[in-house]
Design a protein around this motif. Sequence first.
Motif, PDB file in Angstrom:
ATOM      1  N   PHE A 117       0.840  -1.206   0.000  1.00  0.00           N
ATOM      2  CA  PHE A 117       0.000   0.000   0.000  1.00  0.00           C
ATOM      3  C   PHE A 117       0.869   1.247   0.000  1.00  0.00           C
ATOM      4  CE2 PHE A 117      -2.207   3.359   2.315  1.00  0.00           C
ATOM      5  CZ  PHE A 117      -3.471   3.365   1.748  1.00  0.00           C
ATOM      6  N   LEU A 118       1.896   1.264   0.843  1.00  0.00           N
ATOM      7  CA  LEU A 118       2.750   2.445   0.971  1.00  0.00           C
ATOM      8  C   LEU A 118       3.702   2.604  -0.210  1.00  0.00           C
ATOM      9  CD1 LEU A 118       3.593   2.142   4.778  1.00  0.00           C
ATOM     10  CD2 LEU A 118       1.945   3.689   3.699  1.00  0.00           C
ATOM     11  N   ALA A 119       3.994   1.508  -0.901  1.00  0.00           N
ATOM     12  CA  ALA A 119       4.936   1.577  -2.025  1.00  0.00           C
ATOM     13  C   ALA A 119       4.313   2.184  -3.276  1.00  0.00           C
ATOM     14  CB  ALA A 119       5.477   0.184  -2.332  1.00  0.00           C
ATOM     15  N   GLU A 120       2.983   2.179  -3.364  1.00  0.00           N
ATOM     16  CA  GLU A 120       2.312   2.660  -4.569  1.00  0.00           C
ATOM     17  C   GLU A 120       1.970   4.147  -4.476  1.00  0.00           C
ATOM     18  OE1 GLU A 120       2.080   0.820  -7.181  1.00  0.00           O
ATOM     19  OE2 GLU A 120       2.775  -1.008  -6.175  1.00  0.00           O
ATOM     20  N   GLY A 121       1.760   4.746  -5.662  1.00  0.00           N
ATOM     21  CA  GLY A 121       1.258   6.112  -5.719  1.00  0.00           C
ATOM     22  C   GLY A 121      -0.256   6.128  -5.541  1.00  0.00           C
TER      23      GLY A 121
END
Length: 312
Positions: free
Chosen positions: A199-203
Amino acid sequence: MKAMHHELRALDMNLLLIFEAIYRHRRVNTAASELAISPSALSHALARLRSALNDELFIREGSNMQPTARASAIAADISSALNTLSGSLRSSDVFRPESSSQTFRFAVTDYTAAVFFPALITELQRAAPGISISTVYSTGYDSFGDLSCGKVDFAVGFQTLGAVQQKHIDAIECFRDDYVVAVSDRHPRIQNGLTLEEFLAEGHVVVNPWNEARGAVDRELDKMNIHRRTVVELPSLLSAPVIVASSELIITLPERAITTLFKTEALTCFPVPFTVPPYILNVYFHNGRCTSPGHEWMKNMIREVVSSSDKK
């Protein structure tokens, strides 16, 4: 008997109707049309009111009339007083929905209108085909200001768990909804599940209709001292479905927003990989203003629609 209401004896009470209409609409032509007078006549009446109250009251900015500090300070009381007087004068009236042509004003966003209005309007067309619904774009998640000044009769908004209710504002709860994360069904990295790290890795696409510093999702992330990467911030949901379906960006929204406004066949949805309080949709109203037979009927109609939806 001691003389009372000295200020009112020197004031044409019709001027308060002028004030209230301009305050709600912020446009001379719109206010004049509502009151069935010419813009010139309204301007002359405003000049008399300015003289009587010794204040400019409204200052023209482009095509809008912006209230002065004094106008803002007295607007809610004037609106409430006019509503109370109107309600008293028609207190014996019987509201007949089948023949009524009353207009009810709602504050909404594109999302709250999409998930709330279809069922309500279907019932209104059946029970009261002459009734009209007028909408303005919500100025906040609950639009208390619009309700207090009389700009709208009802506001379709949301609250978070533990929110403090404001004085004179009541609410009809419509539904509670869980947040979900939607991604393109062709997303190259997210297919079978979604972890917090992913979740945090995506834009992210973020819909922020009221230009809030932090929304519900980001407030929960703040509690964990972590942040997501916002790539696109939008004031409306309208373009979000196309952006998410055609890119690698992801979006977190109440589930009904996804099923109502998005083409779900182009998306895959996952539970949010951390705890977010449910989205609670309410219809708010001012309990000192929303008291006429028509308003009472509308409140009951909203409750019936909500109850019917719960049973489906």
